[in-house]
Design an enzyme around this catalytic site. Sequence first.
Site, PDB file in Angstrom:
ATOM      1  N   ASP A  68     -45.921  29.823-110.890  1.00  0.00           N
ATOM      2  CA  ASP A  68     -46.504  28.513-110.570  1.00  0.00           C
ATOM      3  C   ASP A  68     -45.553  27.758-109.647  1.00  0.00           C
ATOM      4  O   ASP A  68     -45.312  26.571-109.814  1.00  0.00           O
ATOM      5  CB  ASP A  68     -46.758  27.727-111.862  1.00  0.00           C
ATOM      6  CG  ASP A  68     -47.576  26.460-111.628  1.00  0.00           C
ATOM      7  OD1 ASP A  68     -48.325  26.409-110.634  1.00  0.00           O
ATOM      8  OD2 ASP A  68     -47.461  25.519-112.425  1.00  0.00           O
ATOM      9  N   PHE A  69     -45.017  28.468-108.669  1.00  0.00           N
ATOM     10  CA  PHE A  69     -43.953  27.905-107.843  1.00  0.00           C
ATOM     11  C   PHE A  69     -44.522  26.966-106.791  1.00  0.00           C
ATOM     12  O   PHE A  69     -45.361  27.346-105.974  1.00  0.00           O
ATOM     13  CB  PHE A  69     -43.149  29.015-107.161  1.00  0.00           C
ATOM     14  CG  PHE A  69     -41.921  28.508-106.477  1.00  0.00           C
ATOM     15  CD1 PHE A  69     -40.766  28.273-107.197  1.00  0.00           C
ATOM     16  CD2 PHE A  69     -41.920  28.229-105.122  1.00  0.00           C
ATOM     17  CE1 PHE A  69     -39.621  27.779-106.579  1.00  0.00           C
ATOM     18  CE2 PHE A  69     -40.787  27.743-104.488  1.00  0.00           C
ATOM     19  CZ  PHE A  69     -39.638  27.512-105.222  1.00  0.00           C
TER      20      PHE A  69
END
Length: 314
Positions: A211-212
Amino acid sequence: MASAPQPGGPEAAPLTLPQRLLDALSADPESPARAWLAELPELVRRRLRDWELTLERVPSPGGRSSLIVLVRQADGTPATLKLPAPGADARREGAALAHWNGWGAARLLRADPDGGALLLERLHGAVSLRSLPEAKALLEAAGTVRRLWVPPAEEHPFTTVGARTGEGVEPLRLIAAGPWAADARPLVDEALERRAELAGQSPEQLLLHGDFRQGKVLAGDRAPWLAVGPSPLVGERAYDLAQLVLDRCEDLAAGSGPAAAARRRIAKLADSLEVDRDRLRGWTLFRAVETGLRHAATGDRRRGELLLEFAGWL
């Protein structure tokens, strides 16, 4: 003179759960998260006591799936206590942070075996990469995420990109079947075709953040920027990088030539991190469509339509 508060003791600051967390997890009366919310104050008190921590405050507005508590360790060192909502992701987050051991991410200081609580090094929660100009933020983000892409341990608990994205295929089809999504169906079909193609021939199996994005990279003291809040999985870098491509898409939409700007962003990030451009475009298309439809289906039509528009630019 009043005595100093003892870790987790009766003189510690009172605990107030953030309204955002309550709103996010208490809507469904059948959800196990409601029971967890009811037990949360006691869970925090127990962890403060057992780990000899002193509560400072609960930051607001906080997150939607975990409670963050700023604490002091017994020696006075500041730290962050995180209690994720129950689920496999909580255990995986701790495993990923332990594997990185502070390399590119917040250092894990202690963890419950079941992932019920994580004690992390204290970062500057109010200062993320989103506070920087876009070009500088993307540069720092690329340098940070590069450090996270390492081989996982042999006996790791992480799912794969193919498995995680495969779980979302049928829900995506159901959402797209709604009458309001008729215009998006060609994009959905293309996104699903690309997902099947990309997931079926992954060129690498690295540990990914999952979930960068810029808001997940905070200022630190040990290093200028460190990642937090992973939703870890194993797969190719292009999948991880796709979420970063989507970051600040509203800025692109507000500028001139947004489609060309989106394609330039893909090219720049892919080339700077030696990621295949076409694979990055494919995963960006899938993640934009998936996230856009999910936002629209849960009431955030404006955000959903923006992401679908972004997908159309690709």
